[in-house]
Design a protein around this motif. Structure first.
Motif, PDB file in Angstrom:
ATOM      1  N   THR A  17       0.833  -1.209   0.000  1.00  0.00           N
ATOM      2  CA  THR A  17       0.000   0.000   0.000  1.00  0.00           C
ATOM      3  C   THR A  17       0.865   1.256   0.000  1.00  0.00           C
ATOM      4  O   THR A  17       0.596   2.200  -0.758  1.00  0.00           O
ATOM      5  CB  THR A  17      -0.946  -0.007   1.222  1.00  0.00           C
ATOM      6  OG1 THR A  17      -1.760  -1.169   1.165  1.00  0.00           O
ATOM      7  CG2 THR A  17      -1.821   1.230   1.237  1.00  0.00           C
ATOM      8  N   ILE A  18       1.905   1.271   0.818  1.00  0.00           N
ATOM      9  CA  ILE A  18       2.800   2.437   0.836  1.00  0.00           C
ATOM     10  C   ILE A  18       3.524   2.568  -0.497  1.00  0.00           C
ATOM     11  O   ILE A  18       3.694   3.687  -1.010  1.00  0.00           O
ATOM     12  CB  ILE A  18       3.784   2.335   2.020  1.00  0.00           C
ATOM     13  CG1 ILE A  18       3.016   2.508   3.334  1.00  0.00           C
ATOM     14  CG2 ILE A  18       4.893   3.375   1.906  1.00  0.00           C
ATOM     15  CD1 ILE A  18       3.832   2.221   4.577  1.00  0.00           C
ATOM     16  N   THR A  19       3.921   1.448  -1.084  1.00  0.00           N
ATOM     17  CA  THR A  19       4.561   1.480  -2.406  1.00  0.00           C
ATOM     18  C   THR A  19       3.609   2.056  -3.447  1.00  0.00           C
ATOM     19  O   THR A  19       4.007   2.892  -4.272  1.00  0.00           O
ATOM     20  CB  THR A  19       5.019   0.067  -2.818  1.00  0.00           C
ATOM     21  OG1 THR A  19       5.895  -0.451  -1.820  1.00  0.00           O
ATOM     22  CG2 THR A  19       5.725   0.088  -4.158  1.00  0.00           C
ATOM     23  N   CYS A  20       2.351   1.630  -3.418  1.00  0.00           N
ATOM     24  CA  CYS A  20       1.350   2.180  -4.351  1.00  0.00           C
ATOM     25  C   CYS A  20       1.173   3.680  -4.131  1.00  0.00           C
ATOM     26  O   CYS A  20       1.030   4.438  -5.094  1.00  0.00           O
ATOM     27  CB  CYS A  20       0.016   1.468  -4.178  1.00  0.00           C
ATOM     28  SG  CYS A  20      -0.053  -0.188  -4.846  1.00  0.00           S
ATOM     29  N   VAL A  37      -9.569  10.235  -7.480  1.00  0.00           N
ATOM     30  CA  VAL A  37     -10.153  10.265  -6.140  1.00  0.00           C
ATOM     31  C   VAL A  37     -10.145   8.871  -5.513  1.00  0.00           C
ATOM     32  O   VAL A  37      -9.755   8.703  -4.349  1.00  0.00           O
ATOM     33  CB  VAL A  37     -11.591  10.839  -6.185  1.00  0.00           C
ATOM     34  CG1 VAL A  37     -12.310  10.642  -4.867  1.00  0.00           C
ATOM     35  CG2 VAL A  37     -11.563  12.306  -6.557  1.00  0.00           C
ATOM     36  N   LEU A  38     -10.550   7.854  -6.277  1.00  0.00           N
ATOM     37  CA  LEU A  38     -10.598   6.495  -5.736  1.00  0.00           C
ATOM     38  C   LEU A  38      -9.206   5.993  -5.370  1.00  0.00           C
ATOM     39  O   LEU A  38      -9.001   5.437  -4.294  1.00  0.00           O
ATOM     40  CB  LEU A  38     -11.259   5.528  -6.725  1.00  0.00           C
ATOM     41  CG  LEU A  38     -11.379   4.086  -6.226  1.00  0.00           C
ATOM     42  CD1 LEU A  38     -12.338   4.007  -5.051  1.00  0.00           C
ATOM     43  CD2 LEU A  38     -11.829   3.176  -7.352  1.00  0.00           C
ATOM     44  N   SER A  39      -8.238   6.205  -6.253  1.00  0.00           N
ATOM     45  CA  SER A  39      -6.890   5.712  -5.967  1.00  0.00           C
ATOM     46  C   SER A  39      -6.256   6.465  -4.798  1.00  0.00           C
ATOM     47  O   SER A  39      -5.650   5.853  -3.917  1.00  0.00           O
ATOM     48  CB  SER A  39      -6.008   5.769  -7.213  1.00  0.00           C
ATOM     49  OG  SER A  39      -5.958   7.069  -7.744  1.00  0.00           O
ATOM     50  N   SER A  40      -6.421   7.778  -4.761  1.00  0.00           N
ATOM     51  CA  SER A  40      -5.863   8.545  -3.636  1.00  0.00           C
ATOM     52  C   SER A  40      -6.506   8.128  -2.318  1.00  0.00           C
ATOM     53  O   SER A  40      -5.810   7.912  -1.315  1.00  0.00           O
ATOM     54  CB  SER A  40      -6.080  10.040  -3.853  1.00  0.00           C
ATOM     55  OG  SER A  40      -5.426  10.482  -5.007  1.00  0.00           O
ATOM     56  N   GLY A  41      -7.814   8.021  -2.309  1.00  0.00           N
ATOM     57  CA  GLY A  41      -8.518   7.623  -1.093  1.00  0.00           C
ATOM     58  C   GLY A  41      -8.168   6.220  -0.638  1.00  0.00           C
ATOM     59  O   GLY A  41      -7.969   5.972   0.559  1.00  0.00           O
ATOM     60  N   THR A  42      -8.055   5.304  -1.590  1.00  0.00           N
ATOM     61  CA  THR A  42      -7.715   3.923  -1.250  1.00  0.00           C
ATOM     62  C   THR A  42      -6.312   3.829  -0.673  1.00  0.00           C
ATOM     63  O   THR A  42      -6.101   3.226   0.380  1.00  0.00           O
ATOM     64  CB  THR A  42      -7.838   3.019  -2.491  1.00  0.00           C
ATOM     65  OG1 THR A  42      -9.187   3.060  -2.967  1.00  0.00           O
ATOM     66  CG2 THR A  42      -7.462   1.582  -2.164  1.00  0.00           C
ATOM     67  N   PHE A  43      -5.349   4.442  -1.345  1.00  0.00           N
ATOM     68  CA  PHE A  43      -3.954   4.322  -0.899  1.00  0.00           C
ATOM     69  C   PHE A  43      -3.716   5.022   0.437  1.00  0.00           C
ATOM     70  O   PHE A  43      -3.091   4.462   1.335  1.00  0.00           O
ATOM     71  CB  PHE A  43      -2.997   4.854  -1.969  1.00  0.00           C
ATOM     72  CG  PHE A  43      -3.074   4.117  -3.282  1.00  0.00           C
ATOM     73  CD1 PHE A  43      -3.393   2.764  -3.341  1.00  0.00           C
ATOM     74  CD2 PHE A  43      -2.819   4.768  -4.467  1.00  0.00           C
ATOM     75  CE1 PHE A  43      -3.462   2.088  -4.542  1.00  0.00           C
ATOM     76  CE2 PHE A  43      -2.885   4.099  -5.678  1.00  0.00           C
ATOM     77  CZ  PHE A  43      -3.202   2.755  -5.720  1.00  0.00           C
ATOM     78  N   VAL A  44      -4.234   6.233   0.592  1.00  0.00           N
ATOM     79  CA  VAL A  44      -4.032   6.965   1.845  1.00  0.00           C
ATOM     80  C   VAL A  44      -4.856   6.343   2.970  1.00  0.00           C
ATOM     81  O   VAL A  44      -4.348   6.117   4.080  1.00  0.00           O
ATOM     82  CB  VAL A  44      -4.378   8.464   1.682  1.00  0.00           C
ATOM     83  CG1 VAL A  44      -4.363   9.179   3.025  1.00  0.00           C
ATOM     84  CG2 VAL A  44      -3.412   9.130   0.725  1.00  0.00           C
TER      85      VAL A  44
END
Length: 130
Positions: A17-20, A37-44
């Protein structure tokens, strides 16, 4: 303290997750606002959630099995959806002006996201059986 396969799994999910998240920062050129929005929200969001869950495993604080399964199921769906949307966004030819290094980083981000979704699914199975 004995290291269980669940704590190893959570640690692996956290590392991916941190790598992503780092790859997302370095390759943030998606054209679709929903994908961003989805990728930023998911990863953070999952970085925060997994740090809390992993800290619970390290401190031998029991985490309710249902909550763990809930987070893992939602994580599975979010990471696979995020990876699929990133792949779709970068494969449509819109990003021909972006250099090839950024394209490679985006592809790594997408595939690692899908792999992490599969790991979350395996986590559900192992948690349910444990």
């Amino acid at each position: 303290m004995a290291v269980s396969r669940l704590s190893i799994g959570k640690f692996l999910e956290l590392i991916i997750t941190i790598t992503c998240l780092v790859l997302h920062y370095k390759s943030l050129h998606e054209s679709d606002p929903q994908t961003i929005v989805l990728s930023s929200g998911t990863f953070v969001g999952y970085t925060v959630i997994l740090v809390g869950l992993f800290a619970g495993y390290i401190l031998s604080t029991p985490i309710n099995k249902r909550i763990d399964i809930f987070f893992s199921l939602i994580g599975c769906a979010l990471f696979i959806a995020t990876g699929a949307l990133i792949l779709r966004d970068w494969d449509n030819g819109f990003h021909s002006v972006v250099n090839s290094e950024t394209h490679k980083l985006a592809m790594w981000k997408a595939w690692l996201s899908i792999v992490n979704g599969v790991l979350f699914f395996l986590d559900v199975i192992f948690t349910f059986r444990d």
